[in-house]
Design a protein around this motif. Structure first.
Motif, PDB file in Angstrom:
ATOM      1  N   VAL A 208       0.829  -1.212   0.000  1.00 38.36           N
ATOM      2  CA  VAL A 208       0.000   0.000   0.000  1.00 38.36           C
ATOM      3  C   VAL A 208       0.871   1.273   0.000  1.00 38.36           C
ATOM      4  CG1 VAL A 208      -0.290   0.113   2.534  1.00 38.36           C
ATOM      5  CG2 VAL A 208      -2.051   1.064   1.017  1.00 38.36           C
ATOM      6  N   PRO A 209       0.608   2.190  -0.936  1.00 40.52           N
ATOM      7  CA  PRO A 209       1.337   3.461  -0.938  1.00 40.52           C
ATOM      8  C   PRO A 209       0.989   4.282   0.319  1.00 40.52           C
ATOM      9  CG  PRO A 209       0.240   3.091  -3.055  1.00 40.52           C
ATOM     10  CD  PRO A 209      -0.267   2.054  -2.102  1.00 40.52           C
ATOM     11  N   ASP A 210       1.887   5.172   0.696  1.00 43.08           N
ATOM     12  CA  ASP A 210       1.695   5.965   1.920  1.00 43.08           C
ATOM     13  C   ASP A 210       0.383   6.741   1.938  1.00 43.08           C
ATOM     14  OD1 ASP A 210       4.072   5.145   3.063  1.00 43.08           O
ATOM     15  OD2 ASP A 210       5.206   6.834   2.261  1.00 43.08           O
ATOM     16  N   HIS A 211      -0.074   7.206   0.797  1.00 44.44           N
ATOM     17  CA  HIS A 211      -1.274   8.050   0.742  1.00 44.44           C
ATOM     18  C   HIS A 211      -2.571   7.247   0.584  1.00 44.44           C
ATOM     19  CE1 HIS A 211      -0.399   7.379  -3.499  1.00 44.44           C
ATOM     20  NE2 HIS A 211      -1.639   7.753  -3.772  1.00 44.44           N
ATOM     21  N   LYS A 212      -2.461   5.917   0.620  1.00 45.30           N
ATOM     22  CA  LYS A 212      -3.634   5.068   0.441  1.00 45.30           C
ATOM     23  C   LYS A 212      -3.897   4.222   1.681  1.00 45.30           C
ATOM     24  CE  LYS A 212      -4.219   5.443  -4.236  1.00 45.30           C
ATOM     25  NZ  LYS A 212      -5.469   5.595  -4.953  1.00 45.30           N
ATOM     26  N   ARG A 213      -5.091   3.668   1.730  1.00 42.40           N
ATOM     27  CA  ARG A 213      -5.457   2.680   2.755  1.00 42.40           C
ATOM     28  C   ARG A 213      -6.231   1.568   2.060  1.00 42.40           C
ATOM     29  NH1 ARG A 213     -10.374   5.665   6.033  1.00 42.40           N
ATOM     30  NH2 ARG A 213     -11.679   6.006   4.219  1.00 42.40           N
ATOM     31  N   TRP A 214      -6.282   0.417   2.708  1.00 34.77           N
ATOM     32  CA  TRP A 214      -6.952  -0.731   2.103  1.00 34.77           C
ATOM     33  C   TRP A 214      -7.935  -1.335   3.081  1.00 34.77           C
ATOM     34  CZ3 TRP A 214      -6.397  -5.539   4.329  1.00 34.77           C
ATOM     35  CH2 TRP A 214      -5.348  -5.679   5.229  1.00 34.77           C
ATOM     36  N   LEU A 215      -8.943  -1.990   2.522  1.00 32.45           N
ATOM     37  CA  LEU A 215      -9.963  -2.660   3.312  1.00 32.45           C
ATOM     38  C   LEU A 215     -10.459  -3.861   2.507  1.00 32.45           C
ATOM     39  CD1 LEU A 215     -11.797  -2.331   5.875  1.00 32.45           C
ATOM     40  CD2 LEU A 215     -13.405  -1.174   4.383  1.00 32.45           C
ATOM     41  N   PRO A 216     -10.478  -5.055   3.109  1.00 32.33           N
ATOM     42  CA  PRO A 216     -11.031  -6.190   2.360  1.00 32.33           C
ATOM     43  C   PRO A 216     -12.529  -6.018   2.193  1.00 32.33           C
ATOM     44  CG  PRO A 216     -10.421  -6.858   4.588  1.00 32.33           C
ATOM     45  CD  PRO A 216     -10.024  -5.421   4.434  1.00 32.33           C
ATOM     46  N   LYS A 217     -13.028  -6.347   0.998  1.00 26.72           N
ATOM     47  CA  LYS A 217     -14.468  -6.211   0.769  1.00 26.72           C
ATOM     48  C   LYS A 217     -15.138  -7.501   0.332  1.00 26.72           C
ATOM     49  CE  LYS A 217     -14.890  -4.532  -3.893  1.00 26.72           C
ATOM     50  NZ  LYS A 217     -15.504  -3.522  -4.719  1.00 26.72           N
TER      51      LYS A 217
ATOM     52  N   PRO B 268      -6.736   4.572 -10.403  1.00 31.03           N
ATOM     53  CA  PRO B 268      -7.899   5.270  -9.826  1.00 31.03           C
ATOM     54  C   PRO B 268      -9.056   4.336  -9.461  1.00 31.03           C
ATOM     55  CG  PRO B 268      -7.561   5.907 -12.135  1.00 31.03           C
ATOM     56  CD  PRO B 268      -6.426   5.016 -11.754  1.00 31.03           C
ATOM     57  N   ASP B 269      -9.116   3.144 -10.086  1.00 31.21           N
ATOM     58  CA  ASP B 269     -10.148   2.165  -9.742  1.00 31.21           C
ATOM     59  C   ASP B 269      -9.799   1.582  -8.372  1.00 31.21           C
ATOM     60  OD1 ASP B 269     -11.968   0.116  -9.500  1.00 31.21           O
ATOM     61  OD2 ASP B 269     -11.308  -0.974 -11.276  1.00 31.21           O
ATOM     62  N   PRO B 270     -10.644   1.783  -7.358  1.00 31.86           N
ATOM     63  CA  PRO B 270     -10.307   1.322  -6.004  1.00 31.86           C
ATOM     64  C   PRO B 270     -10.421  -0.190  -5.792  1.00 31.86           C
ATOM     65  CG  PRO B 270     -12.474   2.315  -6.016  1.00 31.86           C
ATOM     66  CD  PRO B 270     -11.913   2.500  -7.403  1.00 31.86           C
ATOM     67  N   ASP B 271     -10.999  -0.920  -6.747  1.00 30.23           N
ATOM     68  CA  ASP B 271     -11.166  -2.372  -6.598  1.00 30.23           C
ATOM     69  C   ASP B 271      -9.864  -3.066  -7.008  1.00 30.23           C
ATOM     70  OD1 ASP B 271     -12.226  -4.855  -6.170  1.00 30.23           O
ATOM     71  OD2 ASP B 271     -13.437  -4.882  -7.990  1.00 30.23           O
ATOM     72  N   VAL B 272      -9.164  -3.629  -6.033  1.00 30.45           N
ATOM     73  CA  VAL B 272      -7.878  -4.282  -6.281  1.00 30.45           C
ATOM     74  C   VAL B 272      -8.005  -5.765  -5.933  1.00 30.45           C
ATOM     75  CG1 VAL B 272      -5.440  -4.378  -5.637  1.00 30.45           C
ATOM     76  CG2 VAL B 272      -6.584  -2.163  -5.853  1.00 30.45           C
ATOM     77  N   PRO B 273      -7.844  -6.649  -6.936  1.00 33.46           N
ATOM     78  CA  PRO B 273      -7.918  -8.082  -6.657  1.00 33.46           C
ATOM     79  C   PRO B 273      -6.577  -8.619  -6.160  1.00 33.46           C
ATOM     80  CG  PRO B 273      -7.646  -7.730  -9.001  1.00 33.46           C
ATOM     81  CD  PRO B 273      -7.729  -6.365  -8.369  1.00 33.46           C
TER      82      PRO B 273
ATOM     83  N   VAL C 148      -9.125  -0.042  -2.192  1.00 30.66           N
ATOM     84  CA  VAL C 148      -7.940   0.770  -1.929  1.00 30.66           C
ATOM     85  C   VAL C 148      -8.253   2.212  -2.295  1.00 30.66           C
ATOM     86  CG1 VAL C 148      -5.502   1.130  -2.460  1.00 30.66           C
ATOM     87  CG2 VAL C 148      -6.423  -1.197  -2.375  1.00 30.66           C
ATOM     88  N   THR C 149      -8.268   3.076  -1.281  1.00 29.86           N
ATOM     89  CA  THR C 149      -8.657   4.475  -1.484  1.00 29.86           C
ATOM     90  C   THR C 149      -7.630   5.404  -0.835  1.00 29.86           C
ATOM     91  OG1 THR C 149     -10.001   4.456   0.525  1.00 29.86           O
ATOM     92  CG2 THR C 149     -11.127   3.921  -1.538  1.00 29.86           C
ATOM     93  N   ASP C 150      -7.715   6.676  -1.200  1.00 33.45           N
ATOM     94  CA  ASP C 150      -6.863   7.679  -0.581  1.00 33.45           C
ATOM     95  C   ASP C 150      -7.222   7.791   0.900  1.00 33.45           C
ATOM     96  OD1 ASP C 150      -5.522   8.320  -2.916  1.00 33.45           O
ATOM     97  OD2 ASP C 150      -6.909   9.946  -3.434  1.00 33.45           O
ATOM     98  N   LYS C 151      -6.210   8.039   1.723  1.00 35.85           N
ATOM     99  CA  LYS C 151      -6.454   8.269   3.137  1.00 35.85           C
ATOM    100  C   LYS C 151      -7.200   9.590   3.286  1.00 35.85           C
ATOM    101  CE  LYS C 151      -2.444   5.899   5.077  1.00 35.85           C
ATOM    102  NZ  LYS C 151      -1.147   6.096   5.736  1.00 35.85           N
ATOM    103  N   PRO C 152      -8.126   9.676   4.239  1.00 33.02           N
ATOM    104  CA  PRO C 152      -8.829  10.947   4.442  1.00 33.02           C
ATOM    105  C   PRO C 152      -7.862  11.999   5.006  1.00 33.02           C
ATOM    106  CG  PRO C 152      -9.468   9.368   6.129  1.00 33.02           C
ATOM    107  CD  PRO C 152      -8.573   8.650   5.168  1.00 33.02           C
ATOM    108  N   ARG C 153      -8.113  13.243   4.649  1.00 33.91           N
ATOM    109  CA  ARG C 153      -7.296  14.330   5.215  1.00 33.91           C
ATOM    110  C   ARG C 153      -7.699  14.553   6.648  1.00 33.91           C
ATOM    111  NH1 ARG C 153      -5.134  18.214   1.122  1.00 33.91           N
ATOM    112  NH2 ARG C 153      -5.398  17.110  -0.862  1.00 33.91           N
ATOM    113  N   ARG C 154      -6.710  14.831   7.473  1.00 34.37           N
ATOM    114  CA  ARG C 154      -7.000  15.062   8.902  1.00 34.37           C
ATOM    115  C   ARG C 154      -6.653  16.459   9.292  1.00 34.37           C
ATOM    116  NH1 ARG C 154      -5.734   9.460  11.959  1.00 34.37           N
ATOM    117  NH2 ARG C 154      -7.168   8.300  10.708  1.00 34.37           N
TER     118      ARG C 154
END
Length: 156
Positions: A86-95, A123-128, A150-156
């Motif tokens: 996972v790149p630093d600016h992204k986060r992942w979640l199993p779906k 840009p497609d967040p669906d990663v197999p 896999v999406t961008d991390k939210p800004r805090r």
């Protein structure tokens, strides 16, 4: 581009008992995976391999490694691979997880997870993630896909 999990792997894996220590630490971070006692053998961006030991605690009523223990191994491999990828600016979640059981699990089970690291920047967040579980003799006992979001991390 490294997470705490991947940094720990890089730090420990080349040392005596380092892979064992990594597996223990991984189980502390994700306690559910302690039930399968994973032995990690390789973790890198786009790939992870671990072994689920065949022992009484993971066997079913017919004496083989239980299908859910195999799935736990596949998911543990996917999680470590994801943390290494996972790149630093992204986060992942199993779906979702699509798995086929193809043979009896009559030995230690080697679980692998593979994904193209370039897909994590798409840009497609669906990663197999392709997952495979094999017996010691090379027979595939389970195979499938774990779908990640896999999406961008939210800004805090």
């Amino acid at each position: 581009m490294t997470t705490d999990v991947y940094r720990l792997w890089q730090k420990l894996s080349g040392r005596p008992l380092g892979k064992w220590a990594f597996g223990r630490a991984y189980g502390l971070k994700v306690p559910y995976f302690r039930t399968i006692r994973p032995r990690f053998t390789e973790v890198r961006p786009g790939f992870c391999r671990l072994v689920v030991p065949d022992r009484r605690g993971v066997r079913n009523h017919i004496g083989t490694v239980h299908a859910i223990a195999v799935c736990n191994g596949l998911e543990a491999a996917m999680g470590a691979m994801a943390e290494a990828t996972v790149p630093d600016h992204k986060r992942w979640l199993p779906k979702g997880m699509d798995v086929r059981y193809t043979a009896k699990s009559t030995s230690d089970i080697t679980c692998t997870a593979e994904s193209d690291p370039a897909r994590w920047l798409d840009p497609d967040p669906d990663v197999p993630v392709t997952v495979t579980a094999t017996r010691d003799d090379g027979t595939v006992v389970a195979e499938g896909i774990i779908h990640l979001w896999v999406t961008d991390k939210p800004r805090r």
